[in-house]
Design a protein around this motif. Structure first.
Motif, mmCIF file in Angstrom:
data_model
loop_
_atom_site.group_PDB
_atom_site.id
_atom_site.type_symbol
_atom_site.label_atom_id
_atom_site.label_comp_id
_atom_site.label_asym_id
_atom_site.label_seq_id
_atom_site.Cartn_x
_atom_site.Cartn_y
_atom_site.Cartn_z
ATOM 1 N N LEU A 16 0.823 -1.201 0.000
ATOM 2 C CA LEU A 16 0.000 0.000 0.000
ATOM 3 C C LEU A 16 0.866 1.265 0.000
ATOM 4 O O LEU A 16 1.786 1.383 0.812
ATOM 5 N N PRO A 17 0.576 2.233 -0.880
ATOM 6 C CA PRO A 17 1.337 3.492 -0.904
ATOM 7 C C PRO A 17 0.955 4.373 0.288
ATOM 8 O O PRO A 17 -0.132 4.239 0.858
ATOM 9 N N ASP A 18 1.825 5.278 0.663
ATOM 10 C CA ASP A 18 1.550 6.203 1.762
ATOM 11 C C ASP A 18 0.563 7.275 1.330
ATOM 12 O O ASP A 18 0.700 7.877 0.263
ATOM 13 N N GLY A 19 -0.423 7.522 2.189
ATOM 14 C CA GLY A 19 -1.334 8.637 1.969
ATOM 15 C C GLY A 19 -2.305 8.477 0.829
ATOM 16 O O GLY A 19 -2.983 9.432 0.463
ATOM 17 N N GLU A 20 -2.399 7.317 0.235
ATOM 18 C CA GLU A 20 -3.325 7.081 -0.874
ATOM 19 C C GLU A 20 -4.279 5.946 -0.507
ATOM 20 O O GLU A 20 -3.940 5.043 0.249
ATOM 21 N N THR A 21 -5.483 6.025 -1.070
ATOM 22 C CA THR A 21 -6.467 4.971 -0.856
ATOM 23 C C THR A 21 -6.367 3.937 -1.974
ATOM 24 O O THR A 21 -6.346 4.293 -3.150
ATOM 25 N N VAL A 22 -6.295 2.679 -1.584
ATOM 26 C CA VAL A 22 -6.278 1.579 -2.543
ATOM 27 C C VAL A 22 -7.527 0.736 -2.315
ATOM 28 O O VAL A 22 -7.873 0.430 -1.170
ATOM 29 N N ILE A 23 -8.197 0.383 -3.399
ATOM 30 C CA ILE A 23 -9.431 -0.395 -3.302
ATOM 31 C C ILE A 23 -9.182 -1.772 -3.908
ATOM 32 O O ILE A 23 -8.749 -1.889 -5.049
ATOM 33 N N TYR A 24 -9.457 -2.810 -3.123
ATOM 34 C CA TYR A 24 -9.325 -4.190 -3.588
ATOM 35 C C TYR A 24 -10.705 -4.852 -3.603
ATOM 36 O O TYR A 24 -11.412 -4.839 -2.592
ATOM 37 N N SER A 25 -11.055 -5.419 -4.744
ATOM 38 C CA SER A 25 -12.235 -6.264 -4.855
ATOM 39 C C SER A 25 -11.734 -7.697 -4.976
ATOM 40 O O SER A 25 -11.107 -8.058 -5.977
ATOM 41 N N VAL A 26 -11.972 -8.500 -3.944
ATOM 42 C CA VAL A 26 -11.346 -9.813 -3.843
ATOM 43 C C VAL A 26 -12.393 -10.921 -3.819
ATOM 44 O O VAL A 26 -13.312 -10.911 -2.990
ATOM 45 N N ASN A 27 -12.237 -11.851 -4.736
ATOM 46 C CA ASN A 27 -13.042 -13.066 -4.720
ATOM 47 C C ASN A 27 -12.165 -14.180 -4.159
ATOM 48 O O ASN A 27 -11.457 -14.859 -4.889
ATOM 49 N N GLY A 28 -12.165 -14.309 -2.831
ATOM 50 C CA GLY A 28 -11.281 -15.248 -2.158
ATOM 51 C C GLY A 28 -11.050 -14.788 -0.734
ATOM 52 O O GLY A 28 -11.802 -13.971 -0.206
ATOM 53 N N ASP A 29 -10.007 -15.264 -0.103
ATOM 54 C CA ASP A 29 -9.704 -14.914 1.286
ATOM 55 C C ASP A 29 -8.633 -13.834 1.350
ATOM 56 O O ASP A 29 -7.671 -13.850 0.580
ATOM 57 N N VAL A 30 -8.799 -12.901 2.290
ATOM 58 C CA VAL A 30 -7.877 -11.780 2.453
ATOM 59 C C VAL A 30 -7.331 -11.768 3.876
ATOM 60 O O VAL A 30 -8.090 -11.903 4.848
ATOM 61 N N THR A 31 -6.028 -11.587 4.003
ATOM 62 C CA THR A 31 -5.391 -11.395 5.300
ATOM 63 C C THR A 31 -4.698 -10.034 5.295
ATOM 64 O O THR A 31 -3.908 -9.754 4.399
ATOM 65 N N VAL A 32 -5.040 -9.190 6.274
ATOM 66 C CA VAL A 32 -4.421 -7.870 6.389
ATOM 67 C C VAL A 32 -3.550 -7.851 7.644
ATOM 68 O O VAL A 32 -4.055 -7.942 8.763
ATOM 69 N N LEU A 33 -2.248 -7.738 7.444
ATOM 70 C CA LEU A 33 -1.298 -7.681 8.549
ATOM 71 C C LEU A 33 -1.285 -6.266 9.142
ATOM 72 O O LEU A 33 -1.885 -5.348 8.575
ATOM 73 N N PRO A 34 -0.642 -6.060 10.285
ATOM 74 C CA PRO A 34 -0.622 -4.721 10.900
ATOM 75 C C PRO A 34 -0.113 -3.651 9.933
ATOM 76 O O PRO A 34 0.948 -3.799 9.331
ATOM 77 N N LEU A 35 -0.875 -2.565 9.789
ATOM 78 C CA LEU A 35 -0.534 -1.479 8.880
ATOM 79 C C LEU A 35 -0.030 -0.264 9.655
ATOM 80 O O LEU A 35 -0.514 0.029 10.751
ATOM 81 N N SER A 36 0.917 0.451 9.067
ATOM 82 C CA SER A 36 1.462 1.651 9.684
ATOM 83 C C SER A 36 0.544 2.839 9.450
ATOM 84 O O SER A 36 -0.371 2.803 8.612
ATOM 85 N N GLU A 37 0.796 3.925 10.190
ATOM 86 C CA GLU A 37 0.039 5.147 9.984
ATOM 87 C C GLU A 37 0.262 5.647 8.556
ATOM 88 O O GLU A 37 1.359 5.553 8.019
ATOM 89 N N GLY A 38 -0.796 6.190 7.960
ATOM 90 C CA GLY A 38 -0.703 6.666 6.586
ATOM 91 C C GLY A 38 -1.110 5.639 5.554
ATOM 92 O O GLY A 38 -1.227 5.952 4.372
ATOM 93 N N LYS A 39 -1.326 4.392 5.990
ATOM 94 C CA LYS A 39 -1.786 3.337 5.086
ATOM 95 C C LYS A 39 -3.302 3.205 5.196
ATOM 96 O O LYS A 39 -3.861 3.276 6.289
ATOM 97 N N HIS A 40 -3.955 3.003 4.035
ATOM 98 C CA HIS A 40 -5.413 2.874 4.035
ATOM 99 C C HIS A 40 -5.841 2.000 2.867
ATOM 100 O O HIS A 40 -5.346 2.154 1.757
ATOM 101 N N VAL A 41 -6.751 1.079 3.135
ATOM 102 C CA VAL A 41 -7.243 0.202 2.084
ATOM 103 C C VAL A 41 -8.745 -0.005 2.252
ATOM 104 O O VAL A 41 -9.264 -0.096 3.374
#
Length: 291
Positions: free
Chosen positions: A80-105
């Protein structure tokens, strides 16, 4: 203008009253994306569009990245880039690990979402057709995508929490063994049943996992299972995360049952007529099985 039967309907380029007014309806869409920069008059024009069976509607910047993914996805800071919103459309399983400040999805998930409990507003769930589970990845050791865990990993006074993206193999343990293991596919020794180890996986299989008893092949574009290959396997063969697997004509049903433990997360699995039934029994999360 009508939009129908699309996973993501991106209308950001229609950022004017005239362009938005030309759109009559959107039908059967998981996500509709509207331009964040739109003025009030243009937003009013978008509001007049008929929406039928739309899971979520959001406003996003014109440079926001939209990704569609089929299968198993793990997201961390590197994705994930800093300060930008990323949109994921996922057909399957998703795991999100700990994200730092400034990350957004933003996520649309058709499957299971495993999210670290510390992420909070960094992860925005727009649509979820399945189940969300909160994990404490801060106290979890992140392993290689394919990992083997010996008995020593589950002893002592620690929490003994482990995560592997694809496969975790657990070797024989004692009854007082304790901990947690999370992976797409978990292959655990029979002794794990009597222990205090908790297993969280899309597939959990029990087998003899002593040294050299599990032969794992994964992350390949193609793989051919032949008689000579199976006869060279000392224990059990596991094929995981492979695009295409083909069973040769010289493979008998008995040999397949004897030497193969599982086909997991395979896109295309081609069997022979005589091995088709056995392949179906050994298949886990296989998109297509054909003769």
């Amino acid at each position: 203008m009508k939009f129908k039967n699309v996973v993501t309907c991106d209308l950001r380029k229609y950022n004017s009253v005239e362009a938005a007014s030309e759109i009559e309806s959107v039908t059967n869409a998981a996500l509709v994306i509207l331009p964040q920069e739109a003025d009030d008059t243009t937003r009013a024009a978008f509001a007049k569009i008929e929406m039928h069976n739309v899971a979520a509607t959001i406003y996003a910047d014109s440079n926001a990245k939209i990704s569609t993914f089929n299968g198993e996805l793990t997201l961390d800071d590197a994705c994930l880039p800093d300060g930008e919103t990323v949109i994921y459309s996922v057909n399957g399983d998703v795991t999100v690990l700990p994200l730092s400040e400034g990350k957004h999805v933003c996520l649309l998930v058709n499957g299971i979402l495993r999210n670290d409990k510390s992420n909070g507003g960094k992860v925005e769930v727009l649509s979820l057709n399945g189940e969300m589970k909160l994990f404490d990845f801060q106290d979890t050791k992140i392993l290689a995508p394919q990992a083997v865990l010996p008995a020593s990993c589950f002893s002592g006074d620690g929490k003994n929490r482990y995560y592997a993206k694809t496969v975790a193999v657990i070797e024989p343990v004692e009854k007082d063994a304790h901990g947690e293991v999370c992976a797409q596919l978990i292959i655990a020794d029979e002794s794990v049943r009597a222990s205090r180890i908790q297993l969280e996986g899309k597939q959990v299989l029990f087998a003899d996992t002593r040294e050299n008893q599990i032969l794992l092949r994964s992350a390949l574009s193609s793989f051919t299972v032949s008689k000579s290959l199976l006869e060279s396997v000392e224990g059990k063969l596991v094929l995981c995360d492979i695009t295409q697997v083909k069973i040769s004509k010289d493979v008998t049903p008995a040999l397949l049952r004897e030497k193969v433990l599982a086909f997991s997360n395979i896109v295309s699995l081609k069997a022979t007529k005589k091995t088709f039934d056995e392949v179906q029994l050994l298949a886990h999360d296989v998109t297509k099985i054909q003769k």
